[in-house]
Design an enzyme around this catalytic site. Structure first.
Site, PDB file in Angstrom:
ATOM      1  N   LYS A 184       5.876   8.736  39.973  1.00 56.00           N
ATOM      2  CA  LYS A 184       5.560   7.961  40.058  1.00 56.00           C
ATOM      3  C   LYS A 184       5.726   6.700  38.398  1.00 56.00           C
ATOM      4  O   LYS A 184       6.038   5.586  38.938  1.00 56.00           O
ATOM      5  CB  LYS A 184       3.911   7.555  40.558  1.00 56.00           C
ATOM      6  CG  LYS A 184       3.739   5.921  40.825  1.00 56.00           C
ATOM      7  CD  LYS A 184       2.471   6.537  42.347  1.00 56.00           C
ATOM      8  CE  LYS A 184       1.844   6.753  41.726  1.00 56.00           C
ATOM      9  NZ  LYS A 184       0.679   5.885  40.673  1.00 56.00           N
ATOM     10  N   ARG A 236      -5.427   2.983  48.264  1.00 49.94           N
ATOM     11  CA  ARG A 236      -5.475   4.935  47.695  1.00 49.94           C
ATOM     12  C   ARG A 236      -6.783   4.945  49.266  1.00 49.94           C
ATOM     13  O   ARG A 236      -6.668   6.022  49.218  1.00 49.94           O
ATOM     14  CB  ARG A 236      -6.412   3.982  46.573  1.00 49.94           C
ATOM     15  CG  ARG A 236      -5.474   4.736  45.322  1.00 49.94           C
ATOM     16  CD  ARG A 236      -6.188   4.400  44.333  1.00 49.94           C
ATOM     17  NE  ARG A 236      -6.411   4.371  43.103  1.00 49.94           N
ATOM     18  CZ  ARG A 236      -4.719   4.902  41.706  1.00 49.94           C
ATOM     19  NH1 ARG A 236      -4.932   6.438  43.059  1.00 49.94           N
ATOM     20  NH2 ARG A 236      -5.000   4.994  40.940  1.00 49.94           N
ATOM     21  N   ARG A 291       0.360  19.354  30.814  1.00 50.18           N
ATOM     22  CA  ARG A 291       0.611  17.884  30.602  1.00 50.18           C
ATOM     23  C   ARG A 291      -0.243  18.809  29.027  1.00 50.18           C
ATOM     24  O   ARG A 291      -1.432  19.021  29.424  1.00 50.18           O
ATOM     25  CB  ARG A 291       0.319  17.660  31.234  1.00 50.18           C
ATOM     26  CG  ARG A 291       1.244  16.855  31.936  1.00 50.18           C
ATOM     27  CD  ARG A 291       0.862  15.383  32.687  1.00 50.18           C
ATOM     28  NE  ARG A 291      -0.387  15.618  33.392  1.00 50.18           N
ATOM     29  CZ  ARG A 291      -0.697  14.695  34.052  1.00 50.18           C
ATOM     30  NH1 ARG A 291       0.468  13.356  34.938  1.00 50.18           N
ATOM     31  NH2 ARG A 291      -1.608  14.814  34.974  1.00 50.18           N
ATOM     32  N   ARG A 346      -5.763  16.797  28.348  1.00 52.67           N
ATOM     33  CA  ARG A 346      -6.983  16.383  28.692  1.00 52.67           C
ATOM     34  C   ARG A 346      -7.731  16.778  29.525  1.00 52.67           C
ATOM     35  O   ARG A 346      -7.495  18.121  30.595  1.00 52.67           O
ATOM     36  CB  ARG A 346      -6.092  15.555  29.756  1.00 52.67           C
ATOM     37  CG  ARG A 346      -4.548  14.170  29.646  1.00 52.67           C
ATOM     38  CD  ARG A 346      -4.333  13.253  29.616  1.00 52.67           C
ATOM     39  NE  ARG A 346      -4.122  13.354  31.837  1.00 52.67           N
ATOM     40  CZ  ARG A 346      -3.379  12.304  32.034  1.00 52.67           C
ATOM     41  NH1 ARG A 346      -3.362  11.288  31.819  1.00 52.67           N
ATOM     42  NH2 ARG A 346      -3.120  12.899  33.251  1.00 52.67           N
ATOM     43  N   ARG A 389      -8.171  16.585  43.212  1.00 55.51           N
ATOM     44  CA  ARG A 389      -7.322  14.792  42.827  1.00 55.51           C
ATOM     45  C   ARG A 389      -6.333  15.140  43.916  1.00 55.51           C
ATOM     46  O   ARG A 389      -6.013  14.581  44.349  1.00 55.51           O
ATOM     47  CB  ARG A 389      -7.206  14.681  41.889  1.00 55.51           C
ATOM     48  CG  ARG A 389      -7.954  14.615  40.183  1.00 55.51           C
ATOM     49  CD  ARG A 389      -8.010  15.201  38.922  1.00 55.51           C
ATOM     50  NE  ARG A 389      -6.252  14.231  39.074  1.00 55.51           N
ATOM     51  CZ  ARG A 389      -5.257  14.196  37.876  1.00 55.51           C
ATOM     52  NH1 ARG A 389      -5.757  15.511  36.530  1.00 55.51           N
ATOM     53  NH2 ARG A 389      -4.784  13.462  37.852  1.00 55.51           N
TER      54      ARG A 389
END
Length: 605
Positions: free
Chosen positions: A97, A173, A208, A237, A248
């Site tokens: 996104k 959201r 990532r 992370r 999530r």
């Protein structure tokens, strides 16, 4: 009961003295009875002779110049001025996104609004909203929806967002956030969702890596670091572990599902499992269509003056279509809406005839012309036929307007209920001040014997089969006798109607259907609803000769307004699956059918 004409039809001047057309009870039945019933009684037997009822076949006072209309008060149709783009984009973590937002902003210059960026900016600036947000953040709590919404609304109200348009990234959201925006009449032009399979999203997240020095994001497989030095300092992370990614992702799905109903008619679902360039190419195409249609959407607005928009033309080929009128579920339709469609049909038909097309059909199902709805009005159909016939009579053409007569014999004799009384209405309608009726306009039935040498063209009103009876043989005999002269069918219903013995479903069906399909559509307009209902309007499908089919989505706007935005084009009439795919915003895969929530348009065609 005597077959007498109601007083409201006895003189043309009486017809327009009513505020709006009221349906004649004997002509309005349930869809099942329209499709399967025949009648052998007087069409006006259930009507009184008082002035209680009036048909929408008002007098036609023709002016000296071709297609010129009288000036009248009330509503007029006008085109809305183009406005800057308003876009919402949503996607799961690692859906790409952020990349697409950057590309959209670079191409369209929209103001990019992200709640994360807003929070940081408000806190660092020490604003009142920022101070409230900081209190929650410092205590480890989530910032309440009302504070986040206040920030978003404040940012949207700034001059740059109002002038350049905006891109709302990842907001709303949750359902409460979406409802807060709805209450403030804040709606986008388009709602884009990047759709990526779960396994791909999980792989993107856990692979990532973050460079703590530069803040740059890498991926161990898809986007590795440039050199060993950078690779050695990369870290994972804290929220990119498998457990947290799955959590999530589940939260995102729940929230996305909750807000989806608010933006279902604006949704464009994009396959996000492709290269960034291919994804943006599809998004770019969608946004271009939204921009193109923003200036051509049609609104109905009140006017204090005495004039209304003149849609008359000197040449049918010079016409520029101006969009779809709004509020089409409001009944009765205003005269301006009806005339808008009459003009659209007339121009398309004239273009087809100018191109030497001789076997044509018009199919339109706005509520007043849809016999499957209880607001169907035979008067609106008659008014359409009159406008079309007189437009050709203006050119010196001799037009025969035909309606089928009684079918069957003895106790089984009758005509489809939809057509009951049409011949009588045609005879009593006002056909203008210049003696068109009986000279350039004549009324007839359907059959070989109705074709006279002096006739230049034929307009047939809703020819249709009835239970146990077939109109196609008479229709074919008539077209054979007409030769190269144009024959135009208005809202035909030529599918087989099975009888108790099954005759019409077996004997000669293929040849009948082949003949019925030989008529070329010169105009098509159909409103699209949820399957099995007539509310709300989801969109529309339109075709006007010589162009292909255009699919529109109905979009709600602030202050109760609406518009129709084109979302797809087809060279041929699209299937229900193709329409579903276009509404879902995905590339069609022929081997698959529309599943789940995207089945809402199934069976509409």
């Amino acid at each position: 009961m005597a077959a007498s004409l109601p007083a409201t039809l006895s003189h043309a001047s009486n017809i327009t003295q009513r505020k709006g057309p009221v349906p004649i009870p004997s002509l309005l039945q349930s869809p099942s009875s329209i499709n399967s019933s025949t009648v052998s009684f007087s069409p006006f037997s259930s009507c009184t002779t008082t002035s209680s009822y009036s048909l929408s076949v008002g007098p036609r006072r023709r002016c000296s110049s071709k297609y010129q209309r009288l000036k009248r008060k009330g509503f007029h149709v006008e085109c809305a001025l183009g406005e800057p783009l308003k876009v919402m984009i949503s996607g799961a973590p690692a859906s790409g996104k952020g990349t697409q937002c950057s590309m959209i902003v670079e191409k369209y210059g929209l103001v990019h609004i992200s709640t994360g960026d807003l929070l940081r900016a408000e806190v660092s600036s020490g604003t009142e909203i920022g101070k409230k947000a900081k209190e929650y953040m410092d205590s480890g709590k989530l910032v309440p929806d009302e504070i986040v919404t206040d920030m978003v609304v404040s940012r949207l109200s700034r001059q740059d967002a109002r002038e350049r348009g905006w891109l709302l990234d990842g907001y709303p959201r949750s359902y409460p956030q979406a409802q807060s925006l709805e209450k403030l009449n804040i709606r986008p032009d388009i709602y884009i969702v990047l759709d990526v399979p779960d396994e791909i999203l999980i792989d993107r997240c856990i692979g990532r890596r973050l460079d703590p020095v530069t803040g740059k994001i890498y991926h161990i497989k898809n986007f590795p670091p440039e050199n060993e030095e950078v690779a050695r300092r990369l870290i994972t992370r804290s929220d990119d572990t498998l457990e947290k990614v799955k959590s999530r992702l589940q939260t995102y799905k729940q929230n996305a599902e909750a807000i989806l109903p608010n933006y279902l008619n604006l949704l464009n679902k994009i396959d996000g499992n492709r290269t960034r360039e291919v994804i943006f190419q599809e998004i770019d195409s969608i946004l271009k269509k939204v921009e193109e249609n923003s200036s051509s959407s049609v609104q109905l607005a009140k006017t204090n003056g005495n004039s209304f928009t003149n849609f008359g033309v000197a040449s049918s080929k010079s016409v520029s279509w101006r969009g779809i009128p709004t509020r089409l579920n409001n009944i009765p339709h205003s005269r301006e809406i009806r005339e808008y469609f009459y003009d659209d049909i007339r121009n398309s038909t004239r273009r087809a005839i100018e191109d030497k097309k001789t076997r044509l059909k018009v199919e339109i199902n706005i509520p007043e012309l849809n016999p499957d709805m209880d607001v169907y009005r035979i008067g609106t159909l008659m008014e359409l036929v009159r406008e079309l016939a007189l437009s050709f009579a203006d050119d010196g053409k001799r037009v025969k307007v035909c309606v089928q007569g009684s079918m069957g014999e003895g106790a089984l004799a009758g005509i489809p209920l939809q057509l009951a009384g049409t011949r009588k209405i045609l005879e009593f309608m006002d056909w203008g001040e210049y003696g068109a009726m009986g000279t350039f306009i004549n009324i007839g039935a359907i059959g070989r014997d109705e074709v006279d040498e002096q006739d230049d063209m034929f307009i047939l009103i809703a020819p249709q089969n009835a239970v146990g009876n077939c109109i196609i043989d008479d229709l074919q005999a008539m077209t054979d006798a007409a030769g190269s002269r144009p024959v135009i069918l208005i809202n035909p219903r030529l599918k087989d109607m099975p009888s108790s013995s099954g005759i019409m479903t077996t004997i000669g069906r293929d040849k009948r259907m082949e003949y019925a399909a030989s008529f070329e559509i010169c105009y098509y307009f159909r409103l699209l609803y949820y399957a099995g209902s007539f509310y709300p309007i989801m969109g529309a499908l339109r075709m006007a000769y010589p162009k292909g089919y255009e699919l529109f989505r109905r979009v709600d706007e602030p202050n109760g307004k609406e518009k129709y935005v084109i979302i797809a084009e087809f060279p041929e009439k699209p299937t229900a699956t193709e329409i579903n795919d276009a509404f879902a915003g995905r590339t069609r895969k022929k081997e698959k059918t529309a599943p789940g929530i995207w089945g809402f348009l199934s069976g509409i065609l």
